[in-house]
Design an enzyme around this catalytic site. Structure first.
Site, PDB file in Angstrom:
ATOM      1  N   LYS A   1      -5.220  25.582   6.455  1.00 33.33           N
ATOM      2  CA  LYS A   1      -5.478  24.042   6.284  1.00 33.33           C
ATOM      3  C   LYS A   1      -6.973  23.742   6.321  1.00 33.33           C
ATOM      4  O   LYS A   1      -7.426  23.392   5.643  1.00 33.33           O
ATOM      5  CB  LYS A   1      -4.907  23.554   7.481  1.00 33.33           C
TER       6      LYS A   1
ATOM      7  N   GLY B   1      10.854   2.783   7.251  1.00 33.34           N
ATOM      8  CA  GLY B   1      11.158   4.232   7.801  1.00 33.34           C
ATOM      9  C   GLY B   1       9.689   4.885   8.049  1.00 33.34           C
ATOM     10  O   GLY B   1       8.824   3.489   7.866  1.00 33.34           O
TER      11      GLY B   1
ATOM     12  N   VAL C   1      -4.147  11.039  10.355  1.00 32.87           N
ATOM     13  CA  VAL C   1      -5.430  10.590  11.421  1.00 32.87           C
ATOM     14  C   VAL C   1      -6.217  11.170  11.624  1.00 32.87           C
ATOM     15  O   VAL C   1      -7.715  10.630  11.151  1.00 32.87           O
ATOM     16  CB  VAL C   1      -4.561  10.213  12.375  1.00 32.87           C
TER      17      VAL C   1
ATOM     18  N   GLY D   1      14.026  -5.371   1.997  1.00 28.57           N
ATOM     19  CA  GLY D   1      14.564  -3.341   1.497  1.00 28.57           C
ATOM     20  C   GLY D   1      15.529  -2.434   2.287  1.00 28.57           C
ATOM     21  O   GLY D   1      16.412  -3.249   3.479  1.00 28.57           O
TER      22      GLY D   1
ATOM     23  N   ASP E   1      -9.138  21.960  13.475  1.00 26.67           N
ATOM     24  CA  ASP E   1      -7.662  22.506  13.390  1.00 26.67           C
ATOM     25  C   ASP E   1      -8.104  23.868  13.982  1.00 26.67           C
ATOM     26  O   ASP E   1      -7.687  24.867  13.654  1.00 26.67           O
ATOM     27  CB  ASP E   1      -7.259  22.267  12.099  1.00 26.67           C
TER      28      ASP E   1
ATOM     29  N   HIS F   1       9.213  -8.035   2.794  1.00 29.61           N
ATOM     30  CA  HIS F   1       9.777  -7.847   1.149  1.00 29.61           C
ATOM     31  C   HIS F   1      11.070  -7.301   2.311  1.00 29.61           C
ATOM     32  O   HIS F   1      10.908  -6.246   3.020  1.00 29.61           O
ATOM     33  CB  HIS F   1       8.511  -6.400   0.483  1.00 29.61           C
TER      34      HIS F   1
ATOM     35  N   CYS G   1       5.340   6.062  11.807  1.00 32.15           N
ATOM     36  CA  CYS G   1       5.095   5.231  13.158  1.00 32.15           C
ATOM     37  C   CYS G   1       6.019   4.409  13.501  1.00 32.15           C
ATOM     38  O   CYS G   1       6.000   3.861  14.567  1.00 32.15           O
ATOM     39  CB  CYS G   1       3.911   4.247  12.314  1.00 32.15           C
TER      40      CYS G   1
HETATM   41  C1  UGA Z   1       1.919   1.242   9.724  1.00 34.73           C
HETATM   42  C2  UGA Z   1       0.893  -0.042  10.113  1.00 34.73           C
HETATM   43  O1  UGA Z   1       1.121  -0.732   8.373  1.00 34.73           O
HETATM   44  C3  UGA Z   1       0.050   0.287  10.212  1.00 34.73           C
HETATM   45  O2  UGA Z   1      -1.392  -0.422  10.009  1.00 34.73           O
HETATM   46  C4  UGA Z   1      -0.452   1.679  11.064  1.00 34.73           C
HETATM   47  O3  UGA Z   1      -1.312   2.623  11.410  1.00 34.73           O
HETATM   48  C5  UGA Z   1       0.762   2.862  11.248  1.00 34.73           C
HETATM   49  O4  UGA Z   1       2.465   2.187  10.310  1.00 34.73           O
HETATM   50  C6  UGA Z   1       0.877   3.746  12.142  1.00 34.73           C
HETATM   51  O5  UGA Z   1       0.953   3.397  13.271  1.00 34.73           O
HETATM   52  O6  UGA Z   1       0.197   4.772  12.466  1.00 34.73           O
HETATM   53  P1  UGA Z   1       2.780   2.960   8.009  1.00 34.73           P
HETATM   54  O7  UGA Z   1       3.885   4.100   8.723  1.00 34.73           O
HETATM   55  O8  UGA Z   1       1.938   3.990   7.013  1.00 34.73           O
HETATM   56  O9  UGA Z   1       1.617   2.015   8.763  1.00 34.73           O
HETATM   57  O10 UGA Z   1       3.810   1.845   6.522  1.00 34.73           O
HETATM   58  P2  UGA Z   1       4.359   0.412   5.905  1.00 34.73           P
HETATM   59  O11 UGA Z   1       2.635   0.463   4.826  1.00 34.73           O
HETATM   60  O12 UGA Z   1       3.381   0.247   7.257  1.00 34.73           O
HETATM   61  O13 UGA Z   1       5.475   0.322   6.374  1.00 34.73           O
HETATM   62  C7  UGA Z   1       5.876   0.678   6.953  1.00 34.73           C
HETATM   63  C8  UGA Z   1       7.631   0.213   6.006  1.00 34.73           C
HETATM   64  O14 UGA Z   1       8.453  -0.243   6.409  1.00 34.73           O
HETATM   65  C9  UGA Z   1       7.894   1.552   5.061  1.00 34.73           C
HETATM   66  O15 UGA Z   1       9.164   2.453   5.103  1.00 34.73           O
HETATM   67  C10 UGA Z   1       8.045   0.074   4.265  1.00 34.73           C
HETATM   68  O16 UGA Z   1       8.500   0.767   3.165  1.00 34.73           O
HETATM   69  C11 UGA Z   1       8.751  -0.910   4.570  1.00 34.73           C
HETATM   70  N1  UGA Z   1       8.531  -2.467   4.700  1.00 34.73           N
HETATM   71  C12 UGA Z   1       6.850  -2.657   4.685  1.00 34.73           C
HETATM   72  C13 UGA Z   1       8.894  -3.625   4.033  1.00 34.73           C
HETATM   73  O17 UGA Z   1      10.568  -1.959   3.907  1.00 34.73           O
HETATM   74  N2  UGA Z   1       8.889  -4.623   3.816  1.00 34.73           N
HETATM   75  C14 UGA Z   1       7.940  -4.112   4.293  1.00 34.73           C
HETATM   76  O18 UGA Z   1       7.715  -6.110   3.423  1.00 34.73           O
HETATM   77  C15 UGA Z   1       6.382  -4.093   4.682  1.00 34.73           C
END
Ligand code: UGA
Length: 434
Positions: free
Chosen positions: A37, A261, A13, A257, A32, A255, A264
């Site tokens: 780093k 994971g 972040v 799956g 940091d 989607h 977040c």
């Molecule tokens: C998520 C949120 O999307 C961000 O908006 C937020 O800022 C971030 O958490 C955070 O709190 O820092 P991120 O964890 O990077 O972002 O990943 P995503 O793209 O949201 O995917 C999360 C998980 O859901 C992954 O395992 C992904 O494969 C899964 N996923 C996502 C699905 O299984 N199906 C989907 O349709 C979308």
């Protein structure tokens, strides 16, 4: 007017915020404790894999607007705006560990030489920003500062695009003076008409949790429908697509799956459930999402067992270890559950991932890591695709089949076309489709 900013924490972040805020024209110092780093960052090397970030890093280092240091005291004194972007890892009891945040707040208190805006970017439990305010007031004995909650909505793998083109910018901000400064910090976003949501501290904090919990719920919902589609002979892709055509639903995050994971969704859904307990509010839906998602991960191994029988003594190629594509992050990745269950059942794992093998090897040092998907498939009884890396969409199926001993593919991301896979002599299993 551009602002003098200090960003404490150069993790995921903090790094994106540092390069992004500098690119907006502000003068930014990233801080940091980790000297290695900081030295890397000074040379324009990103400690994390994130597409595009090094270009922004170098560009802003060259412009002189971006600096990195381990010297927190001077960096705070020299800034008007201090962003807190340190980690808030989960404690054993599931609560966010705020010790890093507290230590930054102590440093801010020691160096509050003039009016400053303290901005929290880290995802923190509801009430934390008000606690920061009270702590600073108590330690300094004055109120010549403001605290702003500015949650981030970046997705790993798309963080730079998300930073420069967010759907909205949320600012929990309760003073006009701080509002004017924050408006200047994000002036570039206003110029491209990004909506700004101004609200109180608690609202901003909860917007972040509610957004992540909702997306996690949406994924879990479609996974549950996918499991039902499998049982009744329906096709989840047509279902998702058609549901998404309804503007009220939208096609995103539908989607199916192996379960969500990352760093977040799992952490934030658990946090929401805990807030419910703390404030005496029933959170049945979120609790059920957490439980259903855990089961979805384990369900992938059940599907494998149903198709190839006893896993004992069998070799399984696991393609994809990261929690999603375009990242080397393996936190709470479904691959952890899948590999663990295969090993527990007496199987052997041959794994491949374009970016995440080093991280995965820290947890599972004894499985075999392979240079290519085809090496992983060598003599395998089955292939399990866990991460939606683009390179797996274009697998050479003839080469894959040649390498394998068996002919079973479990495609937990539905990347492949079942008809083509079957035509190449495989037995195919996806999620929510035949
Ligand atoms: C998520 C949120 O999307 C961000 O908006 C937020 O800022 C971030 O958490 C955070 O709190 O820092 P991120 O964890 O990077 O972002 O990943 P995503 O793209 O949201 O995917 C999360 C998980 O859901 C992954 O395992 C992904 O494969 C899964 N996923 C996502 C699905 O299984 N199906 C989907 O349709 C979308």
């Amino acid at each position: 007017m551009s602002q003098k900013i200090c960003v404490v924490g150069t993790g995921y972040v903090g790094l994106i915020a540092s390069v992004g805020l500098a690119d907006f024209g502000n003068t930014v110092t990233g801080v940091d404790l980790n000297e290695d780093k900081i030295n890397k960052l000074k040379e324009g090397i990103s400690p994390i894999y994130e597409p595009g970030v090094e270009d922004y890093l170098r560009r802003n280092l060259d412009s002189g607007r971006l600096k990195f240091t381990t010297g927190i005291d001077y960096a705070i004194k020299d800034s008007t705006v201090v962003f807190i972007a340190v980690g808030t890892p989960e404690n054993d009891n599931g609560e966010a560990n705020l010790s890093y945040v507290e230590s930054v707040v102590n440093s801010i208190a020691d160096n509050l030489n003039d009016y400053k805006v303290i901005v929290t970017k880290s995802t923190v439990p509801v009430g934390t920003n008000r606690w920061i305010y009270e702590l600073l007031k108590e330690k300094t004995g004055h109120e010549n500062f403001d605290v702003v909650s500015n949650p981030e909505f970046l997705r790993e793998g798309r963080a730079t695009q998300d930073f420069f083109h967010p759907d909205r910018t949320v600012l929990g901000c309760e003073s006009e003076k701080a509002k004017e400064i924050m408006f200047n910090v994000y002036r570039s976003l206003n110029l491209i008409s990004v909506p700004f949501v101004w609200c109180n501290l608690e609202t901003a904090e909860l917007i972040k949790y509610a957004s992540n919990a909702f997306l996690a719920t949406k994924i879990t919902f479609i996974n549950e429908i996918a499991n039902l589609a499998e049982a009744v002979g329906a096709d989840i892709h047509q279902i998702s697509k058609s549901m998404g055509m309804d503007g009220r639903i939208s096609p995103k995050f539908l989607h199916p799956g192996p379960g969500y994971g990352g760093s977040c969704f799992p952490k934030d859904t658990k946090a929401v459930a805990m807030f419910g307990k703390k404030y005496g509010v029933t959170m049945n839906l979120i609790e059920s999402v957490i439980d259903t998602n855990d089961k979805q991960k384990a369900r992938m191994v059940e599907k494998l067992k149903t198709s190839i029988g006893d896993i004992k003594g069998k070799t399984i190629a696991v393609l994809g270890l990261a929690f999603k594509q375009q990242t080397d992050d393996i936190r709470e990745t479904p691959a952890l559950t899948i590999v663990d269950e295969i090993l527990k059942a007496g199987g052997k794992v041959q794994a491949h991932d374009p970016k995440a093998m080093d991280n995965f090897a820290k947890i599972f040092p004894d499985i075999m890591y392979c240079h290519t998907a085809y090496d992983a498939a060598k003599n395998a009884d089955a292939v399990v695709i866990v991460t939606e890396w683009n390179e797996y969409r274009g697998l050479d199926l003839i080469k894959l089949k040649h390498a394998m001993k068996g002919n079973f593919i479990l495609d937990t991301r539905n990347l492949l076309d079942p008809e083509i896979v079957v035509a190449r002599g495989f037995i195919y299993e996806g999620v929510g489709r035949k």
